[in-house]
Structures are given as structure tokens and as C-alpha cells.
Design a protein around this motif. Structure first.
Motif, PDB file in Angstrom:
ATOM      1  N   VAL A   1      24.803  18.648  20.632  1.00 22.15           N
ATOM      2  CA  VAL A   1      24.585  19.210  21.849  1.00 22.15           C
ATOM      3  C   VAL A   1      23.850  21.026  20.950  1.00 22.15           C
ATOM      4  O   VAL A   1      24.608  21.324  20.874  1.00 22.15           O
ATOM      5  N   THR A   2      22.453  20.741  21.101  1.00 25.56           N
ATOM      6  CA  THR A   2      22.465  22.190  21.071  1.00 25.56           C
ATOM      7  C   THR A   2      22.240  23.401  22.288  1.00 25.56           C
ATOM      8  O   THR A   2      21.540  22.509  22.914  1.00 25.56           O
ATOM      9  N   THR A   3      22.837  24.106  22.143  1.00 23.78           N
ATOM     10  CA  THR A   3      22.590  25.295  22.826  1.00 23.78           C
ATOM     11  C   THR A   3      22.143  26.331  22.007  1.00 23.78           C
ATOM     12  O   THR A   3      21.640  26.760  21.436  1.00 23.78           O
ATOM     13  N   GLU A   4      23.544  27.983  22.114  1.00 26.59           N
ATOM     14  CA  GLU A   4      23.132  28.728  21.669  1.00 26.59           C
ATOM     15  C   GLU A   4      24.171  28.270  20.393  1.00 26.59           C
ATOM     16  O   GLU A   4      23.087  29.439  19.202  1.00 26.59           O
ATOM     17  N   ARG A   5      24.900  27.666  20.294  1.00 27.36           N
ATOM     18  CA  ARG A   5      25.149  26.989  18.983  1.00 27.36           C
ATOM     19  C   ARG A   5      25.590  25.739  19.237  1.00 27.36           C
ATOM     20  O   ARG A   5      25.078  25.103  19.849  1.00 27.36           O
ATOM     21  N   VAL A   6      25.600  25.004  17.534  1.00 29.33           N
ATOM     22  CA  VAL A   6      25.134  23.582  17.448  1.00 29.33           C
ATOM     23  C   VAL A   6      27.181  22.952  18.096  1.00 29.33           C
ATOM     24  O   VAL A   6      27.418  23.193  16.957  1.00 29.33           O
ATOM     25  N   ALA A   7      26.695  21.954  18.520  1.00 32.18           N
ATOM     26  CA  ALA A   7      27.985  21.714  18.945  1.00 32.18           C
ATOM     27  C   ALA A   7      27.984  20.224  18.604  1.00 32.18           C
ATOM     28  O   ALA A   7      26.873  19.524  19.101  1.00 32.18           O
ATOM     29  N   ILE A   8      28.888  19.663  17.534  1.00 35.15           N
ATOM     30  CA  ILE A   8      28.922  18.910  17.742  1.00 35.15           C
ATOM     31  C   ILE A   8      30.085  17.394  18.400  1.00 35.15           C
ATOM     32  O   ILE A   8      31.741  17.988  17.549  1.00 35.15           O
ATOM     33  N   GLU A   9      29.776  17.028  18.821  1.00 34.24           N
ATOM     34  CA  GLU A   9      31.286  16.107  19.146  1.00 34.24           C
ATOM     35  C   GLU A   9      31.115  14.625  18.592  1.00 34.24           C
ATOM     36  O   GLU A   9      30.422  13.647  18.278  1.00 34.24           O
ATOM     37  N   VAL A  10      33.043  14.529  17.966  1.00 31.25           N
ATOM     38  CA  VAL A  10      33.402  13.290  17.790  1.00 31.25           C
ATOM     39  C   VAL A  10      34.611  12.850  19.243  1.00 31.25           C
ATOM     40  O   VAL A  10      35.013  13.668  19.772  1.00 31.25           O
ATOM     41  N   PRO A  11      35.001  11.874  18.390  1.00 31.71           N
ATOM     42  CA  PRO A  11      36.328  11.144  20.017  1.00 31.71           C
ATOM     43  C   PRO A  11      36.831  12.429  20.409  1.00 31.71           C
ATOM     44  O   PRO A  11      37.214  12.132  21.429  1.00 31.71           O
ATOM     45  N   ASP A  12      37.395  13.743  19.381  1.00 29.78           N
ATOM     46  CA  ASP A  12      38.309  14.057  19.694  1.00 29.78           C
ATOM     47  C   ASP A  12      38.675  15.743  19.560  1.00 29.78           C
ATOM     48  O   ASP A  12      39.320  15.967  19.973  1.00 29.78           O
ATOM     49  N   ARG A  13      37.286  16.173  19.424  1.00 27.42           N
ATOM     50  CA  ARG A  13      37.019  17.586  19.345  1.00 27.42           C
ATOM     51  C   ARG A  13      35.811  17.380  19.025  1.00 27.42           C
ATOM     52  O   ARG A  13      35.055  16.640  18.718  1.00 27.42           O
ATOM     53  N   THR A  14      35.515  19.202  19.411  1.00 30.12           N
ATOM     54  CA  THR A  14      34.430  19.267  19.801  1.00 30.12           C
ATOM     55  C   THR A  14      34.088  20.679  18.187  1.00 30.12           C
ATOM     56  O   THR A  14      35.046  21.712  18.597  1.00 30.12           O
ATOM     57  N   VAL A  15      33.338  20.409  17.055  1.00 29.97           N
ATOM     58  CA  VAL A  15      33.247  21.111  16.332  1.00 29.97           C
ATOM     59  C   VAL A  15      31.524  22.215  16.233  1.00 29.97           C
ATOM     60  O   VAL A  15      30.404  21.764  16.339  1.00 29.97           O
ATOM     61  N   THR A  16      32.038  23.349  16.420  1.00 34.09           N
ATOM     62  CA  THR A  16      30.676  24.068  17.191  1.00 34.09           C
ATOM     63  C   THR A  16      30.611  24.814  15.631  1.00 34.09           C
ATOM     64  O   THR A  16      30.942  25.273  14.506  1.00 34.09           O
ATOM     65  N   MET A  17      28.744  25.077  15.424  1.00 35.48           N
ATOM     66  CA  MET A  17      28.544  26.114  14.398  1.00 35.48           C
ATOM     67  C   MET A  17      27.340  26.692  14.800  1.00 35.48           C
ATOM     68  O   MET A  17      26.583  26.698  16.083  1.00 35.48           O
ATOM     69  N   PRO A  18      26.479  27.991  13.554  1.00 29.50           N
ATOM     70  CA  PRO A  18      25.301  28.609  14.129  1.00 29.50           C
ATOM     71  C   PRO A  18      24.392  28.191  14.585  1.00 29.50           C
ATOM     72  O   PRO A  18      24.364  26.733  13.658  1.00 29.50           O
ATOM     73  N   ALA A  19      23.906  28.568  15.049  1.00 32.07           N
ATOM     74  CA  ALA A  19      22.535  28.025  15.604  1.00 32.07           C
ATOM     75  C   ALA A  19      21.311  27.599  14.450  1.00 32.07           C
ATOM     76  O   ALA A  19      20.719  26.515  14.213  1.00 32.07           O
TER      77      ALA A  19
END
Length: 406
Positions: A343-361
Motif C-alpha cells: 500500500v503506497t501512500t506517503e510511506r510504503v506499507a507492506i501488509e502481511v497476515p499479522d502486521r504492517t511494515v512501513t518503509m520510506p516512500a
């Protein structure tokens, strides 16, 4: 069905010899399929492997179950303490298993898709091809014996005959497409009545034969004049009821459907007091359903069902050791079987079954490549310099989203 029709010895090809499209159209969730001499299954599990599991692997319940003449044998008859240094009381005792086998009992090794490497690989491959969670059990029956009475399963199965011979008698369903809340035990009289009629399939499976049974089809199996070992691959496929259950979960977010009933409403009367409530509820439900998009339901369903099938096993010691010396020449890939979406917004969000991991855009292009399922050299990831590439990959390996390619 996502499996292709070509490719020798794909997981599905080891279960059915016909093209995947034909199987999907003619048999999937519809009708049994008996296939002769499909493959040699002894590389998956053989009689020596069964002895290895029973005598040297410290198995515990529920990985082992035994039955005889249609009745499950109490685990206390073949399990006990693990001995000094093993503070457990349900470890399999091989001498007790021997006694029961010698007396005609059937042995069931359960959950082998989490225990035995060749079957871990088979379950993972078949699960990815069919997009369903797969479980694997093994059944060993002494000559001339039958472990379980006629019954049905609430999931489809592939039966792969490994050794010996076993006679299978299959009858039509008493419940069409049963789900888990409709086990056969609640319809034992109906099952017994149908089982008394001539079967629609009466066949002896020998080594290399395979049988597909859709959920609900009645079946019983008995060994002939030698030791019979077969694998059962359970296919935990979703149903239309699964979609309804996902909708029910989402309905909790709709205020009109959370509203309380009028004071004094009698749910157990003749229906007159709930009739207007039912009419209002159905109207509210229709209005809410019309606002839903398939994407919303799919995203919720994906999150709620992803944990049903674990991703491919990883080697935690090797991964941890390699992480410390990661270089731009190393190759990585998305952990097979892991559901991950970006999911790309202001940051890059990676959704996996039990959590979301965010990274810089700035990581967006590199993350898209890393999650495409292919193997990538760290130094080739786009949009970053080498230092940032290593930071990104280390983070995603630490989150068990990526694995190092051997």
C-alpha cells in the motif's frame, strides 16, 4: 484453479494425471476420480520412514492417532512419559504402537505437512497451485483390517497409495457439500443407511494409484493381504459460506446492523414481534451490501484467512547467520507462500497476515521488485544506493518477509 496443465511432477500432476483444466471442470468439488499408476510415492514417505518417525523422532499427540474397527483408541494406550530430561507425558511409545499394530489397529500420522520434509514441500507446492491450505496425514493398516467406519469428510481429499493394497468403497453424499459445522457423526444413521447400498465405486488401490474424493462423499477403506500405507491430502478450500462469513465480519462496522432490538422483543414467540425487526434488518442489510466493493471483501478475506496456511518453512539459524554478513551480491526472494501486498501512500506499507511494515516512500520501486516472487540480487534493486539497499533487505529479512536464496 490456478495450476497450469503442463509440467511433469508438479504437485497437482502427482495427484491426477489429467490436465488441470479438465480436472477442474469435471471433478473439482463434483465427482470422484480414480487414477491408476500415477506416480511412485515412496520418495514422500515409505514404511521405513514410518518406523523412523515412530521410534526416533519423539512424536507426541496429536501427531499420532490409532483406531480399530471403527473406533478411535485412547491415546493413553500408546503414549506415556518421555523419560529423563523430557518433561512430557504424551510421547509415543514404540513398543505400545507395535502391540496395537500387531493386534490389527490402524496407525494415523497426522500433520505431516508440518513435520516430514518431502511432505512439507508437497503440501506447499499443491497449496500454491490450487490456492488452498493443504494438510497431509498417513494411514498404515495391517493386512485384513479396517481402521475407520464409513464416513465423510468436510473437505476434499487426494488419496495417494504408497505401499500395499487397500479396497475403497465410495457412496454418494448424504449432505451435499458439507462444511465443518456439519460433521458426519451428527448424521450417523443416514450414513449407515446409505453405506448399506451398493457403492458407486468399489476399487482396490495399489502402489502408485490415486483417488480424489470431493467433500461429503462417503467412503471406507480396508487393507487386503498386505500392509497398506497411503497418504491423504486434505484440501481446505474456501466455500461460498466463507464469503458470507467474511461479510458477517464486515457487517460489524455498519451502525444500522449493530442497532439493538426494541425493548420487549420476544425471539422465541410465534414470530409476530420480530417480523417488523426482520423486515427492517433485511432492508438495512440490502442497503449496506449495495455499498460493498469486491476489493473490500477480498482484502478482509485475505487478512482473515491468511493464517490458515503457513508460508514455506525458513531456516532460522542459517538466516540469522547470513544476515550478519549480507552483501550486495546476495540474492533474496519473497518467502514462498507468504501473502504480502503493498500500500503506497506517503510511506510504503507492506501488509502481511499479522502486521504492517512501513518503509520510506523512496523504497517503493525496490519493494515492488522484492515482492514479485522472483529472485533478486540485492545490488540490482532500483531507486536506492548500495547502503540503502542493504538496510532495506536486512529489515525485510528480519521481518521474515524475505529469505536468502540458497
Amino acid at each position: 484453479m490456478t495450476a497450469g496443465s503442463g509440467g511433469a511432477r508438479t504437485a497437482l500432476r502427482r495427484c491426477v494425471p489429467i490436465p488441470a483444466d479438465d480436472f477442474a471442470e469435471r471433478h473439482w468439488d463434483r465427482a470422484p476420480l480414480l487414477s491408476r499408476r500415477v506416480d511412485d510415492y515412496t520418495d514422500l514417505l515409505d514404511l521405513d520412514d514410518v518406523d523412523e518417525l515412530l521410534s526416533r523422532r519423539g512424536l507426541r499427540t496429536p501427531f499420532v492417532r490409532m483406531a480399530q474397527r471403527g473406533k478411535v483408541i485412547a491415546a493413553a494406550r500408546y503414549t506415556g512419559g518421555g523419560g529423563p530430561g523430557a518433561e512430557i507425558g504424551d510421547q509415543v511409545h514404540d513398543e505400545r504402537v507395535f502391540e496395537l499394530l500387531n493386534g490389527g489397529a490402524t496407525l494415523v500420522l497426522q500433520g505431516l505437512h508440518r513435520l516430514w520434509p518431502p511432505l512439507i514441500d508437497l503440501a506447499g507446492g499443491l497449496g500454491r497451485e490450487l490456492a488452498v491450505p493443504v494438510q497431509i496425514n498417513a494411514y498404515l493398516t495391517p493386512p485384513g483390517n479396517q481402521g475407520f467406519a464409513t464416513h465423510y469428510d468436510t473437505h476434499a481429499v487426494f488419496v495417494l497409495q504408497v505401499a500395499g493394497t487397500k479396497r475403497w468403497r465410495v457412496h454418494p453424499p448424504v449432505v451435499i457439500d458439507p462444511v465443518e459445522r456439519q460433521p458426519w457423526g451428527g448424521r450417523a444413521d443416514e450414513v449407515a443407511a446409505v453405506a448399506a447400498d451398493p457403492p458407486v465405486l468399489d476399487a482396490v488401490l495399489g502402489p502408485g494409484d490415486a483417488l480424489y474424493l470431493p467433500r461429503g462423499w462417503l467412503h471406507a477403506a480396508s487393507a487386503l493381504d498386505d500392509w497398506s500405507l497411503h497418504l491423504t491430502l486434505g484440501l481446505r478450500a474456501p466455500t461460498r459460506l466463507s464469503v458470507v462469513e467474511a461479510l458477517l465480519d464486515l457487517a460489524a462496522d455498519e451502525p444500522a446492523l449493530r442497532a439493538g432490538l426494541p425493548m420487549g422483543t420476544e425471539l422465541g414467540d410465534d414470530g409476530s414481534s420480530i417480523a417488523p425487526v426482520l423486515a427492517d434488518t433485511v432492508k438495512a442489510l440490502h442497503s449496506w451490501l449495495d455499498t460493498l466493493s469486491p476489493d473490500t471483501v477480498a482484502a478482509h478475506w485475505s487478512r482473515s484467512t491468511a493464517s490458515a496456511a503457513r508460508p514455506a518453512p525458513m531456516r532460522p539459524v542459517a538466516q540469522a547467520a547470513a544476515l550478519a554478513r549480507l552483501s550486495v551480491d546476495d540474492r533474496v526472494r519473497l518467502r514462498p507462500g507468504l501473502r504480502a501486498r503493498i500500500v503506497t501512500t506517503e510511506r510504503v506499507a507492506i501488509e502481511v497476515p499479522d502486521r504492517t511494515v512501513t518503509m520510506p516512500a523512496v523504497c517503493a520501486a525496490a519493494v515492488r521488485e522484492l515482492l514479485d516472487g522472483r529472485v533478486h540480487r540485492v545490488g540490482d534493486l532500483p531507486g536506492l544506493d548500495d547502503a540503502d539497499r542493504l538496510v532495506l533487505v536486512r529489515r525485510l529479512i528480519s521481518e521474515t518477509i524475505l529469505t536468502l536464496d540458497a
